[in-house]
Design an enzyme around this catalytic site. Structure first.
Site, PDB file in Angstrom:
ATOM      1  N   GLY A  46       0.874  -1.174   0.000  1.00  0.00           N
ATOM      2  CA  GLY A  46       0.000   0.000   0.000  1.00  0.00           C
ATOM      3  C   GLY A  46       0.900   1.209   0.000  1.00  0.00           C
ATOM      4  N   GLU A  47       0.702   2.069   0.944  1.00  0.00           N
ATOM      5  CA  GLU A  47       1.541   3.259   1.065  1.00  0.00           C
ATOM      6  C   GLU A  47       2.066   3.304   2.501  1.00  0.00           C
ATOM      7  OE1 GLU A  47       2.896   5.450  -1.064  1.00  0.00           O
ATOM      8  OE2 GLU A  47       3.825   5.962   0.839  1.00  0.00           O
ATOM      9  N   SER A  48       3.365   3.074   2.638  1.00  0.00           N
ATOM     10  CA  SER A  48       3.921   2.930   3.988  1.00  0.00           C
ATOM     11  C   SER A  48       3.756   4.193   4.820  1.00  0.00           C
ATOM     12  CB  SER A  48       5.395   2.535   3.911  1.00  0.00           C
ATOM     13  OG  SER A  48       6.140   3.509   3.211  1.00  0.00           O
ATOM     14  N   CYS A  78       6.070  -5.398   0.451  1.00  0.00           N
ATOM     15  CA  CYS A  78       6.187  -4.070  -0.148  1.00  0.00           C
ATOM     16  C   CYS A  78       6.115  -2.963   0.916  1.00  0.00           C
ATOM     17  CB  CYS A  78       5.155  -3.917  -1.265  1.00  0.00           C
ATOM     18  SG  CYS A  78       5.664  -2.724  -2.499  1.00  0.00           S
ATOM     19  N   ARG A 107      12.662   3.443  -0.510  1.00  0.00           N
ATOM     20  CA  ARG A 107      11.275   3.521  -0.985  1.00  0.00           C
ATOM     21  C   ARG A 107      11.254   3.814  -2.483  1.00  0.00           C
ATOM     22  NH1 ARG A 107       8.093   7.860   0.955  1.00  0.00           N
ATOM     23  NH2 ARG A 107       6.365   6.846  -0.095  1.00  0.00           N
ATOM     24  N   ILE A 135       5.396  -3.258  -7.613  1.00  0.00           N
ATOM     25  CA  ILE A 135       4.633  -2.025  -7.836  1.00  0.00           C
ATOM     26  C   ILE A 135       5.201  -0.935  -6.925  1.00  0.00           C
ATOM     27  CG2 ILE A 135       2.345  -0.953  -7.773  1.00  0.00           C
ATOM     28  CD1 ILE A 135       1.181  -3.840  -7.930  1.00  0.00           C
ATOM     29  N   ARG A 136       5.840   0.049  -7.487  1.00  0.00           N
ATOM     30  CA  ARG A 136       6.515   1.086  -6.678  1.00  0.00           C
ATOM     31  C   ARG A 136       7.260   0.435  -5.512  1.00  0.00           C
ATOM     32  NH1 ARG A 136       3.651   4.737  -3.842  1.00  0.00           N
ATOM     33  NH2 ARG A 136       1.854   3.388  -3.903  1.00  0.00           N
ATOM     34  N   HIS A 171       4.712  -8.403  -4.478  1.00  0.00           N
ATOM     35  CA  HIS A 171       3.352  -8.606  -3.951  1.00  0.00           C
ATOM     36  C   HIS A 171       2.893 -10.053  -4.142  1.00  0.00           C
ATOM     37  CE1 HIS A 171       1.746  -4.468  -3.187  1.00  0.00           C
ATOM     38  NE2 HIS A 171       2.811  -4.162  -3.895  1.00  0.00           N
ATOM     39  N   GLU A 173       0.513 -11.582  -2.909  1.00  0.00           N
ATOM     40  CA  GLU A 173      -0.959 -11.722  -2.901  1.00  0.00           C
ATOM     41  C   GLU A 173      -1.550 -11.488  -4.289  1.00  0.00           C
ATOM     42  OE1 GLU A 173       0.678  -9.144  -2.002  1.00  0.00           O
ATOM     43  OE2 GLU A 173      -0.438  -7.313  -2.486  1.00  0.00           O
TER      44      GLU A 173
HETATM   45  N1  GLN Z   1       6.152   2.828  -2.448  1.00  0.00           N
HETATM   46  C1  GLN Z   1       5.178   2.419  -1.491  1.00  0.00           C
HETATM   47  C2  GLN Z   1       5.527   2.943  -0.109  1.00  0.00           C
HETATM   48  O1  GLN Z   1       6.398   3.695   0.061  1.00  0.00           O
HETATM   49  C3  GLN Z   1       5.045   0.918  -1.420  1.00  0.00           C
HETATM   50  C4  GLN Z   1       4.390   0.416  -2.680  1.00  0.00           C
HETATM   51  C5  GLN Z   1       3.611  -0.840  -2.481  1.00  0.00           C
HETATM   52  O2  GLN Z   1       3.359  -1.298  -1.371  1.00  0.00           O
HETATM   53  N2  GLN Z   1       3.140  -1.351  -3.586  1.00  0.00           N
HETATM   54  O3  GLN Z   1       4.888   2.572   0.813  1.00  0.00           O
END
Ligand code: GLN
Length: 200
Positions: A46-48, A78, A107, A135-136, A171, A173
């Protein structure tokens, strides 16, 4: 055994789906009470930075740090990896990193959302590759010798274990492959850490 999925933000629903597919009743964790009741925890992607703030807002940061220090088995993917790392490069000032696995992560080290990719991941001891979806994703820039690196991509660790902490920069999942989740839930973490294919 009760497996919790931290359900503050991100891909928690997909982790629940994999766990349910494995016949494990997963519970969503949003409160200290819910955290206290689980035997294992998944921290999703997600977004940390958002998850970090929500941990504070929900009074979960200290209870989570305590449970991790007590050896709660945890799978972080992630953003979950970023939260469990010992050091975050390019993090948001003050974002939590709980140090459950002694790695430094950068990150978004694999690039922006539009640079997402998948790659076959060769996991130590496994007969076939695992489909890794990035993903990112964070890059694990360094890992202490205490960290068991189970898979690498282009020379960087992407799947690691230390104690009862398992982290991936990709990921799992999102893959139609539940081996990582299965290992995480089937492993008896109290008696050593045997890879389910036989790898010690
Ligand atoms: N770049 C995201 C973060 O800093 C992580 C990306 C992800 O969980 N797919 O949290």
């Amino acid at each position: 055994m009760k497996v919790g999925v931290l359900a503050l933000q991100g891909a928690f629903g997909l982790h629940e789906r994999v766990l349910n597919r494995l016949g494990v009743a997963a519970v969503q964790v949003r409160t200290p009470q819910e955290l206290a009741e689980v035997d294992r925890l998944v921290i999703p992607g997600g977004e940390s930075t958002a998850i970090s703030k929500l941990l504070d807002a929900n009074g979960l940061a200290d209870p989570l740090a305590d449970r991790l220090a007590d050896g709660l088995p945890v799978l972080g993917t992630c953003a979950g990896l970023i939260l469990l790392a010992a050091e975050v490069v390019d993090g948001y000032p003050g974002q939590h990193c709980f140090g459950a696995v002694d790695v430094a992560v950068r990150r978004n080290g694999y690039g922006r959302q539009s640079e997402s990719f998948s790659a076959p991941i060769e996991v130590e001891g496994w007969e076939s590759d695992f489909p890794g979806v990035f993903i990112r994703a964070p890059v694990i820039e360094s890992a202490s010798p205490d960290v068991d690196v189970l898979a690498e991509l282009d020379g960087a660790p992407v799947l690691c274990r230390q104690g009862s902490t398992v982290v991936s920069s990709f990921h799992p999942e999102l893959a139609e492959d539940d081996r990582i989740h299965r290992w995480f839930v089937e492993q008896d973490w109290s008696t050593g850490h045997r890879w389910f294919t036989g790898h010690e």
